[in-house]
Design a protein around this motif. Structure first.
Motif, PDB file in Angstrom:
ATOM      1  N   GLU A  19      20.973  23.208 -17.672  1.00  0.00           N
ATOM      2  CA  GLU A  19      20.140  24.475 -17.971  1.00  0.00           C
ATOM      3  C   GLU A  19      19.778  25.352 -16.788  1.00  0.00           C
ATOM      4  OE1 GLU A  19      16.827  22.980 -20.127  1.00  0.00           O
ATOM      5  OE2 GLU A  19      17.956  22.163 -21.806  1.00  0.00           O
ATOM      6  N   ASP A  74      20.441  29.477 -16.977  1.00  0.00           N
ATOM      7  CA  ASP A  74      19.630  29.848 -18.137  1.00  0.00           C
ATOM      8  C   ASP A  74      18.241  29.940 -17.806  1.00  0.00           C
ATOM      9  OD1 ASP A  74      22.077  30.299 -19.524  1.00  0.00           O
ATOM     10  OD2 ASP A  74      21.596  28.309 -20.580  1.00  0.00           O
ATOM     11  N   GLU A 118      16.019  33.444 -17.428  1.00  0.00           N
ATOM     12  CA  GLU A 118      14.976  33.874 -18.408  1.00  0.00           C
ATOM     13  C   GLU A 118      13.645  33.868 -17.352  1.00  0.00           C
ATOM     14  OE1 GLU A 118      14.549  31.425 -21.613  1.00  0.00           O
ATOM     15  OE2 GLU A 118      16.710  31.734 -22.246  1.00  0.00           O
ATOM     16  N   GLU A 131      16.136  31.581 -25.155  1.00  0.00           N
ATOM     17  CA  GLU A 131      16.769  30.341 -25.595  1.00  0.00           C
ATOM     18  C   GLU A 131      15.822  29.149 -25.097  1.00  0.00           C
ATOM     19  OE1 GLU A 131      19.448  29.732 -27.656  1.00  0.00           O
ATOM     20  OE2 GLU A 131      19.043  31.797 -27.759  1.00  0.00           O
TER      21      GLU A 131
END
Length: 394
Positions: free
Chosen positions: A138, A141, A145, A164
């Motif tokens: 992860e 991402d 973010e 997400e």
């Protein structure tokens, strides 16, 4: 050109115990005296005329024993009056973004107008991710973010976010930073793979080289980075670069200086790729590191200088100045961070090196212009460049 100092702690002689898994015994050399040496080194930075203190973020190993970098820099903010502070780097995926936005704003407030240089990365070591209970897959991402959230927190009175990974209801950062609206303007990313470089440039971040590649590699990376920024309508960016420092007029001392750099490279490989390491090849977002660490498979504690030797600041004052001048011309170097205490270097040697550099080199570097050179602007053809994987991390 401004010059900062990396102030962090390495328990180099503890790696044999750690790699053997001998965790029931304490370190041969206790951690606290090493941290005390870092405190003594940091206390020299402002009186010697440097411009800033920088620190890293690592957990749970002898490598760079620095946890929350904002806590460390807050300590220095209260003990200094003039110098700025910098992170090399905050590891974005390990932070809850609202908490990080508050801590950045608080440090900016405590600095009372001085500058906070934000360097941000996404981290590598499997054991550090495991300790936080965060899936490495992860990381990209989470990084993307978190950067978006920090920008919202900096630019708006209140903000919310629906990503997400992160779901944030409307909230505010209080107290507001002294430099609210400007905290993220010059934020830079450290990267060691082509994909991470592409993401950093795409996010509009600047570039931070940490113990960088060889000179030719750096030139190509700067050109591609700026070519990506040009596609987004962003101005070209000049790199901030951290380089290992060992300044001396004694030939034997300089030979030892390269051994300390070798030890640092060896320790970095232990931290990232040897100790408690899960496979990189099968981890989404880290496949490129498998090739990188395979290249470094023969690194040992006394011979691990390889690519770093092309750019390390190990030499006499005259040699080091020439190296900095050459790097400015080749990569449009804008801001230099020197790293004097690395490997198993004794504290007196690190202090002597920092002092000699300040006396013999720093005034000339302060007077050095930092123009952006045409070959670093980035052209469409530079987008085809694929960086090799290598160099030292952290």
């Amino acid at each position: 050109m401004q010059v900062g100092v990396m102030v962090t702690s390495y328990n180099q002689r503890d790696w044999d115990r750690v790699l053997a898994g001998d965790n029931d015994k304490p370190p041969v050399n206790p951690d606290i005296p090493i941290v005390d040496n870092s405190l003594a080194l940091g206390a020299m930075v402002e009186p010697l005329g440097y411009d800033s203190i920088w620190c890293a973020e690592h957990y749970g190993s002898p490598y760079s024993m620095q946890s929350n970098p904002l806590q460390w820099l807050s300590y220095w903010a209260g003990r200094t009056e003039r110098i700025d502070m910098g992170t090399a780097v905050i590891v974005a995926p390990w932070w809850q973004p609202v908490k990080l936005a508050h801590e950045i704003a608080m440090l900016d407030t405590l600095l009372d107008g001085r500058r906070l240089h934000l360097g941000i990365g996404r981290g590598v070591a499997a054991h550090e991710y495991a300790g936080f209970g965060i899936d490495r897959e992860e990381s990209r991402d989470r990084f993307r973010e978190l950067i978006e959230i920090l920008r919202l927190a900096d630019s708006q009175e209140s903000f919310e976010y629906d990503g997400e990974i992160y779901k944030i209801p409307e909230t505010q950062v209080r107290p507001q930073a002294r430099n609210k609206g400007r905290l993220m303007e010059t934020a830079k990313a450290a990267f060691n793979t082509p994909a991470s470089m592409d993401m950093a440039a795409d996010l509009g971040l600047g570039q931070l080289f940490v113990a960088a590649e060889g000179e030719d590699q750096m030139i190509s990376q700067v050109a591609k980075f700026n070519a990506i920024r040009a596609q987004k309508g962003l101005a070209p960016n000049q790199p901030t670069t951290m380089l290992y420092l060992h300044c001396s007029t004694d030939e034997e001392e300089l030979e030892k200086g390269w051994r300390y750099v070798a030890q640092q490279t060896w320790a970095a490989r232990n931290h990232y790729a040897v100790w408690k390491t899960e496979s990189f090849a099968n981890t989404k977002g880290y496949e490129e590191y498998a090739a990188r660490f395979e290249q470094d498979a023969e690194v040992d504690e006394n011979k691990g200088t390889h690519r770093v030797k092309q750019t390390g600041l190990v030499g006499t004052p005259e040699q080091i100045f020439d190296q900095i001048e050459r790097l400015q011309k080749s990569i449009s170097l804008e801001y230099l961070i020197v790293h004097p205490a690395h490997g198993a270097k004794p504290a007196p040697e690190a202090q002597a090196s920092l002092k000699l550099f300040a006396e013999e080199v720093l005034p000339a570097v302060h007077a050095m212009e930092t123009p952006l050179h045409e070959h670093n602007l980035g052209k469409p053809e530079d987008l085809d460049f694929v960086p090799s994987i290598g160099g030292a991390v952290g």
